[in-house]
Design an enzyme around this catalytic site. Structure first.
Site, PDB file in Angstrom:
ATOM      1  N   ARG A  10     119.118 102.870 141.497  1.00 30.79           N
ATOM      2  CA  ARG A  10     118.920 101.411 141.538  1.00 30.79           C
ATOM      3  C   ARG A  10     119.409 100.784 142.847  1.00 30.79           C
ATOM      4  O   ARG A  10     119.933  99.670 142.851  1.00 30.79           O
ATOM      5  CB  ARG A  10     119.626 100.734 140.339  1.00 30.79           C
ATOM      6  N   GLU A  42     124.437  95.768 137.543  1.00 37.30           N
ATOM      7  CA  GLU A  42     123.155  96.106 138.179  1.00 37.30           C
ATOM      8  C   GLU A  42     122.441  94.798 138.533  1.00 37.30           C
ATOM      9  O   GLU A  42     121.820  94.671 139.586  1.00 37.30           O
ATOM     10  CB  GLU A  42     122.294  96.936 137.214  1.00 37.30           C
ATOM     11  N   SER A  59     118.463  95.621 132.453  1.00 43.68           N
ATOM     12  CA  SER A  59     119.754  96.320 132.327  1.00 43.68           C
ATOM     13  C   SER A  59     120.828  95.575 133.102  1.00 43.68           C
ATOM     14  O   SER A  59     120.682  95.330 134.301  1.00 43.68           O
ATOM     15  CB  SER A  59     119.644  97.745 132.862  1.00 43.68           C
TER      16      SER A  59
HETATM   17  C1  FAD Z   1     112.813  92.853 130.130  1.00 44.90           C
HETATM   18  C2  FAD Z   1     113.206  93.561 131.398  1.00 44.90           C
HETATM   19  C3  FAD Z   1     113.072  94.930 131.499  1.00 44.90           C
HETATM   20  C4  FAD Z   1     113.451  95.597 132.682  1.00 44.90           C
HETATM   21  N1  FAD Z   1     113.289  96.962 132.747  1.00 44.90           N
HETATM   22  C5  FAD Z   1     113.588  97.607 133.902  1.00 44.90           C
HETATM   23  C6  FAD Z   1     113.403  99.041 134.016  1.00 44.90           C
HETATM   24  O1  FAD Z   1     112.961  99.705 133.100  1.00 44.90           O
HETATM   25  N2  FAD Z   1     113.732  99.644 135.184  1.00 44.90           N
HETATM   26  C7  FAD Z   1     114.238  98.936 136.235  1.00 44.90           C
HETATM   27  O2  FAD Z   1     114.494  99.539 137.281  1.00 44.90           O
HETATM   28  N3  FAD Z   1     114.430  97.600 136.159  1.00 44.90           N
HETATM   29  C8  FAD Z   1     114.122  96.926 135.019  1.00 44.90           C
HETATM   30  N4  FAD Z   1     114.312  95.570 134.935  1.00 44.90           N
HETATM   31  C9  FAD Z   1     114.942  94.858 136.076  1.00 44.90           C
HETATM   32  C10 FAD Z   1     113.946  94.304 137.110  1.00 44.90           C
HETATM   33  O3  FAD Z   1     112.661  94.109 136.554  1.00 44.90           O
HETATM   34  C11 FAD Z   1     113.842  95.221 138.323  1.00 44.90           C
HETATM   35  O4  FAD Z   1     115.084  95.392 138.966  1.00 44.90           O
HETATM   36  C12 FAD Z   1     112.856  94.661 139.365  1.00 44.90           C
HETATM   37  O5  FAD Z   1     112.611  95.653 140.341  1.00 44.90           O
HETATM   38  C13 FAD Z   1     113.344  93.401 140.056  1.00 44.90           C
HETATM   39  O6  FAD Z   1     112.267  92.854 140.786  1.00 44.90           O
HETATM   40  P1  FAD Z   1     112.137  91.297 141.028  1.00 44.90           P
HETATM   41  O7  FAD Z   1     110.918  91.069 141.849  1.00 44.90           O
HETATM   42  O8  FAD Z   1     112.214  90.549 139.744  1.00 44.90           O
HETATM   43  O9  FAD Z   1     113.422  91.035 141.915  1.00 44.90           O
HETATM   44  P2  FAD Z   1     114.463  89.843 141.795  1.00 44.90           P
HETATM   45  O10 FAD Z   1     115.135  89.904 140.463  1.00 44.90           O
HETATM   46  O11 FAD Z   1     113.838  88.554 142.182  1.00 44.90           O
HETATM   47  O12 FAD Z   1     115.505  90.273 142.940  1.00 44.90           O
HETATM   48  C14 FAD Z   1     116.269  91.440 142.797  1.00 44.90           C
HETATM   49  C15 FAD Z   1     116.953  91.722 144.144  1.00 44.90           C
HETATM   50  O13 FAD Z   1     115.957  92.062 145.113  1.00 44.90           O
HETATM   51  C16 FAD Z   1     116.004  91.163 146.235  1.00 44.90           C
HETATM   52  N5  FAD Z   1     114.614  90.966 146.660  1.00 44.90           N
HETATM   53  C17 FAD Z   1     113.548  90.639 145.883  1.00 44.90           C
HETATM   54  N6  FAD Z   1     112.416  90.642 146.610  1.00 44.90           N
HETATM   55  C18 FAD Z   1     112.785  90.982 147.888  1.00 44.90           C
HETATM   56  C19 FAD Z   1     112.054  91.173 149.101  1.00 44.90           C
HETATM   57  N7  FAD Z   1     110.733  91.009 149.188  1.00 44.90           N
HETATM   58  N8  FAD Z   1     112.766  91.529 150.205  1.00 44.90           N
HETATM   59  C20 FAD Z   1     114.110  91.688 150.166  1.00 44.90           C
HETATM   60  N9  FAD Z   1     114.855  91.519 149.043  1.00 44.90           N
HETATM   61  C21 FAD Z   1     114.178  91.178 147.921  1.00 44.90           C
HETATM   62  C22 FAD Z   1     116.674  89.905 145.716  1.00 44.90           C
HETATM   63  O14 FAD Z   1     117.326  89.198 146.758  1.00 44.90           O
HETATM   64  C23 FAD Z   1     117.672  90.494 144.716  1.00 44.90           C
HETATM   65  O15 FAD Z   1     118.819  90.953 145.404  1.00 44.90           O
HETATM   66  C24 FAD Z   1     113.958  94.875 133.777  1.00 44.90           C
HETATM   67  C25 FAD Z   1     114.075  93.476 133.679  1.00 44.90           C
HETATM   68  C26 FAD Z   1     113.706  92.820 132.509  1.00 44.90           C
HETATM   69  C27 FAD Z   1     113.840  91.321 132.441  1.00 44.90           C
END
Ligand code: FAD
Length: 298
Positions: free
Chosen positions: A171, A290, A220
């Site tokens: 992660r 996380e 998570s």
């Molecule tokens: C119901 C649910 C289930 C989930 N299941 C999983 C799973 O199975 N596996 C898993 O790994 N995760 C899971 N997640 C967590 C999440 O979906 C992942 O971590 C996902 O990759 C986050 O992406 P995001 O675009 O929402 O990022 P955000 O939540 O918007 O940001 C996360 C981080 O990334 C940074 N960021 C975002 N975009 C950029 C960019 N373009 N450039 C630089 N930095 C950036 C942000 O500043 C922040 O630090 C789950 C979440 C939920 C709500």
């Protein structure tokens, strides 16, 4: 700072004192001092170059892995959206923009008969967030499929970082300070479209059965400590269903926190900290967040 930010004139959308809570999966959190949705890469680079020195910059993707604190976020908050959502299919992979949703990437790969990206169907984030978090599920992760990621640095440099350079761990990706992920190339292989779609359907069903995917949650909460499952440690410490204000540890999957409706980000964070303490007292193991906690406490 707002006065200096008001002098910016990007082609994309720029708003001030902009609510972020409605954009977050948790539906909690304060406002952005300035919220910028860039039109494209050039707009993003030009706006960054025009920023007053020392302006804090915070990136948001689909906000599925963040708690935005109740006091909001100072400086410029950048939300990657439509201008970065293109997906280009190739014979042995695809190139997806940072704002392309993981689920859409998985579906488009399936439609093109490309196998190996099905795991993305269960992750509700964007490709930018997936690269930064080395998102993974069901036996695969970004590390296993990423060829390169294109990034923009605060000084305006654009470069392609290889999988090796990103040095993925659980992660986590190792990115240069202030790097913004613009797009990524993911590897895949030819497969049968119907079989790939069936695999995606299986993943979605498994997820519905085991996670509160329709709730106001952030995925998570804590990383799995080496050799342990965070949910199991939380369960054994008696935290399943624990509440604080409007926040609750999910009964369905106790490494998920929930906003039951009226939670604040402070409720969620305080509940998470209480869980950490109880797990430490019970098992001697320290859990690490996380979920990214962004901004100021109110
Ligand atoms: C119901 C649910 C289930 C989930 N299941 C999983 C799973 O199975 N596996 C898993 O790994 N995760 C899971 N997640 C967590 C999440 O979906 C992942 O971590 C996902 O990759 C986050 O992406 P995001 O675009 O929402 O990022 P955000 O939540 O918007 O940001 C996360 C981080 O990334 C940074 N960021 C975002 N975009 C950029 C960019 N373009 N450039 C630089 N930095 C950036 C942000 O500043 C922040 O630090 C789950 C979440 C939920 C709500």
């Amino acid at each position: 700072m707002t006065t200096a930010l008001r002098a910016l004139s990007p082609r994309g959308r720029l708003s001030f004192d902009a609510p972020l809570g409605p954009r977050a999966w948790f539906r909690t959190g304060g406002n952005a001092e300035a919220l910028f949705v860039p039109k494209d890469g050039q707009d993003l680079a030009e706006t960054l170059a025009a920023l007053p020195q020392g302006t804090p910059v915070t990136l948001l993707g689909a906000c599925s892995n963040v708690i935005i604190r109740d006091g909001g976020i100072d400086g410029l908050v950048i939300r990657m959206a439509g201008g970065f959502a293109d997906i280009v299919i190739e014979a042995d992979g695809l190139i997806a923009g940072a704002a392309a949703l993981d689920m859409i990437v998985a579906e488009q790969a399936a439609n093109a008969g490309l196998a190996g990206l099905e795991f993305l169907a269960g992750i509700p984030g964007s490709i930018g967030g997936a690269v930064v978090m080395n998102a993974g599920a069901y036996g695969s992760d970004i590390n296993a499929v990423l060829d390169w990621a294109e990034i923009l640095l605060p000084d305006g440099t654009i470069s392609k970082l290889s999988n090796q350079t990103l040095a993925f761990t659980y992660r986590h990706a190792t990115l240069p300070e202030g790097a913004i992920v613009l797009r990524a190339r993911l590897k895949a292989h030819q497969g049968d479209a119907a079989a790939i779609r069936a695999h995606i359907a299986e993943i979605k069903a498994a997820r519905e059965a085991s996670q509160p995917v329709r709730a106001r949650t952030g995925g998570s909460t804590f990383r799995n400590p080496e050799g342990h499952k965070a949910w199991q440690l939380i369960d054994e410490a008696g935290c399943r269903g624990l509440t604080r204000g409007g926040a609750q540890v999910s009964e369905k999957h106790c490494n998920f926190l929930l906003n039951l409706g009226e939670a604040t980000s402070s409720d969620l964070e305080a509940l998470g900290d209480e869980v950490r303490q109880r797990v430490l007292d019970h098992s001697g193991i320290a859990l690490h967040w996380e979920i990214k906690r962004l901004g100021n406490a109110s």
